[in-house]
Design an enzyme around this catalytic site. Structure first.
Site, mmCIF file in Angstrom:
data_model
loop_
_atom_site.group_PDB
_atom_site.id
_atom_site.type_symbol
_atom_site.label_atom_id
_atom_site.label_comp_id
_atom_site.label_asym_id
_atom_site.label_seq_id
_atom_site.Cartn_x
_atom_site.Cartn_y
_atom_site.Cartn_z
ATOM 1 N N ALA A 38 4.968 1.136 -3.949
ATOM 2 C CA ALA A 38 4.309 2.236 -3.312
ATOM 3 C C ALA A 38 3.077 1.631 -2.438
ATOM 4 O O ALA A 38 2.919 2.167 -1.397
ATOM 5 C CB ALA A 38 4.048 3.189 -4.255
ATOM 6 N N CYS A 39 2.392 0.683 -3.058
ATOM 7 C CA CYS A 39 1.111 0.169 -2.276
ATOM 8 C C CYS A 39 1.735 -0.656 -1.099
ATOM 9 O O CYS A 39 1.024 -0.447 0.005
ATOM 10 C CB CYS A 39 0.302 -0.758 -3.376
ATOM 11 S SG CYS A 39 -0.676 0.195 -4.411
ATOM 12 N N ALA A 40 2.753 -1.417 -1.227
ATOM 13 C CA ALA A 40 3.339 -2.207 0.054
ATOM 14 C C ALA A 40 3.673 -1.268 1.012
ATOM 15 O O ALA A 40 3.377 -1.402 2.266
ATOM 16 C CB ALA A 40 4.533 -2.948 -0.441
ATOM 17 N N PHE A 69 0.384 0.117 2.574
ATOM 18 C CA PHE A 69 -0.008 -0.726 3.622
ATOM 19 C C PHE A 69 0.706 -0.627 5.015
ATOM 20 O O PHE A 69 0.046 -0.669 5.978
ATOM 21 C CB PHE A 69 -0.220 -1.994 3.092
ATOM 22 C CG PHE A 69 -1.533 -2.341 2.167
ATOM 23 C CD1 PHE A 69 -2.736 -2.453 2.637
ATOM 24 C CD2 PHE A 69 -1.254 -2.595 0.723
ATOM 25 C CE1 PHE A 69 -3.697 -2.644 1.936
ATOM 26 C CE2 PHE A 69 -2.459 -2.639 -0.006
ATOM 27 C CZ PHE A 69 -3.547 -2.698 0.502
#
Length: 434
Positions: free
Chosen positions: A395-397, A400
């Site tokens: 989810a962070c990827a 970003f």
């Protein structure tokens, strides 16, 4: 859940999603939504999936249902669910805004069966309010110690499963997309030390030093490096690493809050992935502490995740999933606000850069490593927690890539009011290899 007076799961889905959506849903009540050929295939396994989302019609409801297996997605890799998350993003044009009548009909259908409270995953931490009620006021030394321990004192072997040999839990810096993770992490450490411009014999303080990769790298250059962390697991790993390298005369790692460091007059300070734990309201006091710790003309390198746009309510913070499962009391500020705080603390900010794309690449490598070492990760921390980490990193990827979050490096100098007319300050232009 379906009966003559109620509605099926597929009918509920149809209230919120267009029939043209590239989605197939197979539900426990025997109902289906969408064509079998749809690229995204979701299985609703039990009524708890509905109860979770009705009780928490936000990310927490969905995350709980996912972790507990109340719903599943065909072909998903729990260690790297990024492709599935991308597919859900592609669903956005097909999402409908339900009418108040639709919402009332769904609620009536659910409650006609007798609503029950859905279970909470064992790996979920307390909410921010629950932590405050227990006496853990955000970003006090006690609260910071406990929240850092919650995240980092899991298993060093688990972190090694996805971080790889560098044990570096921050954004790498890639020369190109083909560069491997280890080289990119070494490149990031090299870049930070080059920006700080430290020479053999000079002194570096690494705040939030993790497992010690920066301390080790600096000591290999002959720099006297002190690292501090609130994680006992990290400190034990770092101290053993220092002994293996024979760097005890140059490198040291302590379990210590940065506010308790007794030494002064450091030539350089780095704060790499630490500010996310500090709290936006504490930024200025944090940088003021760095200012006191540095000698005149000393340099500060601050490397941190930033939020791309201020929140609509003007308040900082992270989302509820990250707060309960990953980083309790985590906080993100905008890059402009951070630079202002550094400046207002007395520093000259001489350079900053945004490494957003590099963090997306870093996270893809971590998800890949977790997938490669999935069995050991589950052995180390259990299936549910390993599943949480796969979701969190993927989810962070995606975030970003979508520019919801960024990561910045700020290089600042503590000015010497003498002025140094002989030019002993720092080079006129950036002196490091990008």
């Amino acid at each position: 859940m379906a009966n003559g007076k109620s509605m099926t799961i597929s009918e509920m889905v149809g209230m919120f999603v267009s029939p043209q959506a590239p989605l197939r849903v197979d539900a426990f009540d025997g109902s289906t939504f969408g064509p079998e050929s749809a690229p995204l295939h979701v299985k609703v396994n039990n009524p708890n999936a509905v109860y979770q989302i009705v009780e928490h019609p936000n990310e927490i409801g969905v995350v709980r249902a996912y972790i507990l297996g109340d719903f599943d997605v065909e072909g998903i890799d729990y260690a790297d669910p990024y492709p599935v998350l991308r597919s859900f993003i592609d669903m956005a044009p097909y999402v409908r805004k339900p009418t108040p009548l639709d919402v009332a009909r769904v609620a009536a259908a659910v409650f006609s069966h007798g609503f029950r409270k859905a279970p909470v995953p064992e790996v979920e931490g307390p909410s921010k309010w629950q932590r405050i009620k227990s006496g853990l006021l955000p970003h006090t030394e006690k609260a910071d110690s406990e929240t850092v321990s919650y995240h980092y004192d899991q298993s060093n072997d688990f972190y090694a499963d996805f971080l790889g040999p560098s044990m570096t839990y921050t954004c790498a810096v890639f020369e190109n997309e083909a560069m491997n993770l280890e080289d990119a992490q070494a490149n990031k450490l090299r870049l930070i030390l080059d920006k700080l411009g430290l020479k053999p014999g000079q002194r570096l303080l690494d705040i939030g030093c993790g497992w010690g990769s920066m301390v080790i790298t600096a000591a290999r250059r002959g720099i006297k490096a002190l690292g501090v962390t609130l994680s006992k697991e990290q400190a034990a790993y770092a101290q053993e690493w220092i002994r293996r390298e024979g760097l005890e005369d140059l490198a040291e790692v302590r379990v210590m809050d940065y506010r308790d460091v007794p030494e002064r007059d450091f030539d350089g300070i780095c704060s790499i992935g630490m500010m996310e734990h500090v709290g936006v309201k504490n930024y200025k006091s944090y940088f003021e502490e760095m200012f006191k710790l540095l000698k005149p003309m000393g340099r500060l390198l601050n490397h941190q995740i930033t939020i791309s746009h201020g929140k609509p309510n003007g308040k900082p913070g992270t989302d509820e999933f990250l707060d309960r499962y990953i980083f309790p009391d985590g906080d993100l500020g905008t890059p402009g606000f951070i630079e202002s705080c550094i400046h207002d603390s007395g520093f000259n900010v001489v350079h900053q850069e945004n490494l957003r794309q590099h963090y997306a690449l870093t996270l893809h490598h971590w998800n890949h490593n977790l997938s490669e070492h999935w069995d050991d990760a589950v052995k180390q921390v259990g299936f549910d927690r390993a599943k949480v980490w796969g979701l969190y990193m993927a989810a962070c990827a995606l975030n970003f890539e979508l520019d919801g979050i960024q990561i910045h490096q700020f290089l600042a100098v503590k000015p010497d009011r003498v002025g140094h007319p002989d030019g002993k300050w720092y080079p006129l232009r950036p002196w490091w290899k990008a």
